[in-house]
Design a protein around this motif. Structure first.
Motif, PDB file in Angstrom:
ATOM      1  N   TRP A  41       2.735   5.969  -7.620  1.00 37.10           N
ATOM      2  CA  TRP A  41       2.433   6.197  -6.207  1.00 37.10           C
ATOM      3  C   TRP A  41       2.603   7.659  -5.811  1.00 37.10           C
ATOM      4  O   TRP A  41       1.844   8.175  -4.990  1.00 37.10           O
ATOM      5  CB  TRP A  41       3.269   5.285  -5.323  1.00 37.10           C
ATOM      6  CG  TRP A  41       2.693   3.910  -5.238  1.00 37.10           C
ATOM      7  CD1 TRP A  41       3.243   2.770  -5.713  1.00 37.10           C
ATOM      8  CD2 TRP A  41       1.421   3.546  -4.686  1.00 37.10           C
ATOM      9  NE1 TRP A  41       2.399   1.717  -5.477  1.00 37.10           N
ATOM     10  CE2 TRP A  41       1.272   2.158  -4.848  1.00 37.10           C
ATOM     11  CE3 TRP A  41       0.401   4.250  -4.069  1.00 37.10           C
ATOM     12  CZ2 TRP A  41       0.152   1.463  -4.412  1.00 37.10           C
ATOM     13  CZ3 TRP A  41      -0.725   3.562  -3.634  1.00 37.10           C
ATOM     14  CH2 TRP A  41      -0.848   2.201  -3.803  1.00 37.10           C
ATOM     15  N   ILE A  55      -4.418   3.692   1.030  1.00 33.20           N
ATOM     16  CA  ILE A  55      -4.298   2.672  -0.015  1.00 33.20           C
ATOM     17  C   ILE A  55      -2.859   2.178  -0.098  1.00 33.20           C
ATOM     18  O   ILE A  55      -2.608   0.973  -0.172  1.00 33.20           O
ATOM     19  CB  ILE A  55      -4.769   3.236  -1.374  1.00 33.20           C
ATOM     20  CG1 ILE A  55      -6.267   3.547  -1.327  1.00 33.20           C
ATOM     21  CG2 ILE A  55      -4.454   2.264  -2.506  1.00 33.20           C
ATOM     22  CD1 ILE A  55      -6.748   4.355  -2.513  1.00 33.20           C
ATOM     23  N   TYR A  56      -1.902   3.097  -0.061  1.00 32.15           N
ATOM     24  CA  TYR A  56      -0.486   2.731  -0.118  1.00 32.15           C
ATOM     25  C   TYR A  56      -0.108   1.833   1.059  1.00 32.15           C
ATOM     26  O   TYR A  56       0.616   0.849   0.904  1.00 32.15           O
ATOM     27  CB  TYR A  56       0.380   3.992  -0.117  1.00 32.15           C
ATOM     28  CG  TYR A  56       1.856   3.728  -0.069  1.00 32.15           C
ATOM     29  CD1 TYR A  56       2.540   3.324  -1.196  1.00 32.15           C
ATOM     30  CD2 TYR A  56       2.568   3.888   1.116  1.00 32.15           C
ATOM     31  CE1 TYR A  56       3.908   3.071  -1.156  1.00 32.15           C
ATOM     32  CE2 TYR A  56       3.920   3.644   1.169  1.00 32.15           C
ATOM     33  CZ  TYR A  56       4.588   3.247   0.034  1.00 32.15           C
ATOM     34  OH  TYR A  56       5.923   2.995   0.081  1.00 32.15           O
ATOM     35  N   VAL A  59      -1.678  -1.704   0.463  1.00 31.73           N
ATOM     36  CA  VAL A  59      -1.202  -2.410  -0.724  1.00 31.73           C
ATOM     37  C   VAL A  59       0.301  -2.685  -0.655  1.00 31.73           C
ATOM     38  O   VAL A  59       0.740  -3.776  -1.013  1.00 31.73           O
ATOM     39  CB  VAL A  59      -1.546  -1.609  -2.005  1.00 31.73           C
ATOM     40  CG1 VAL A  59      -0.900  -2.213  -3.231  1.00 31.73           C
ATOM     41  CG2 VAL A  59      -3.048  -1.529  -2.181  1.00 31.73           C
ATOM     42  N   GLU A  63       1.915  -5.406   3.270  1.00 30.30           N
ATOM     43  CA  GLU A  63       2.353  -6.636   2.634  1.00 30.30           C
ATOM     44  C   GLU A  63       3.874  -6.760   2.617  1.00 30.30           C
ATOM     45  O   GLU A  63       4.395  -7.836   2.369  1.00 30.30           O
ATOM     46  CB  GLU A  63       1.833  -6.696   1.184  1.00 30.30           C
ATOM     47  CG  GLU A  63       0.324  -6.645   1.067  1.00 30.30           C
ATOM     48  CD  GLU A  63      -0.342  -7.881   1.613  1.00 30.30           C
ATOM     49  OE1 GLU A  63       0.242  -8.973   1.488  1.00 30.30           O
ATOM     50  OE2 GLU A  63      -1.434  -7.741   2.181  1.00 30.30           O
ATOM     51  N   LYS A  65       5.808  -5.506   0.390  1.00 25.23           N
ATOM     52  CA  LYS A  65       5.998  -5.928  -0.995  1.00 25.23           C
ATOM     53  C   LYS A  65       7.416  -5.708  -1.511  1.00 25.23           C
ATOM     54  O   LYS A  65       7.988  -6.576  -2.149  1.00 25.23           O
ATOM     55  CB  LYS A  65       4.991  -5.188  -1.874  1.00 25.23           C
ATOM     56  CG  LYS A  65       4.910  -5.708  -3.288  1.00 25.23           C
ATOM     57  CD  LYS A  65       3.742  -5.073  -4.012  1.00 25.23           C
ATOM     58  CE  LYS A  65       3.644  -5.601  -5.415  1.00 25.23           C
ATOM     59  NZ  LYS A  65       2.562  -4.987  -6.142  1.00 25.23           N
TER      60      LYS A  65
END
Length: 74
Positions: A41, A55-56, A59, A63, A65
């Protein structure tokens, strides 16, 4: 001529801030993220600037994550 320079500087500044945001977030807030993914990243942030930040965000951040999860104890 100065208008184009001003527009270029705005895009450059936005890209710089986006890159710094991703790097800061990866290194300080994503404790459960594996080190290899952190490195990926950071490289994405450096080379893709604001596109990498978008994008980070979609993604990882949207989320949720790695946030809120504890890193594994070894």
């Amino acid at each position: 001529m100065f208008v184009f320079f001003g527009i270029f500087m705005v895009f450059w500044l936005v890209g710089l801030l986006a890159m710094l945001w991703v790097i800061y977030d990866v290194l300080t807030k994503q404790k459960a993220m594996p080190d290899t993914e952190k490195l990926i990243w950071v490289i994405v942030a450096i080379f893709l600037n604001w596109i990498g930040a978008i994008i980070y965000f979609f993604v990882i951040k949207r989320e949720g994550k790695y946030e809120g999860s504890e890193p594994p104890v070894i």
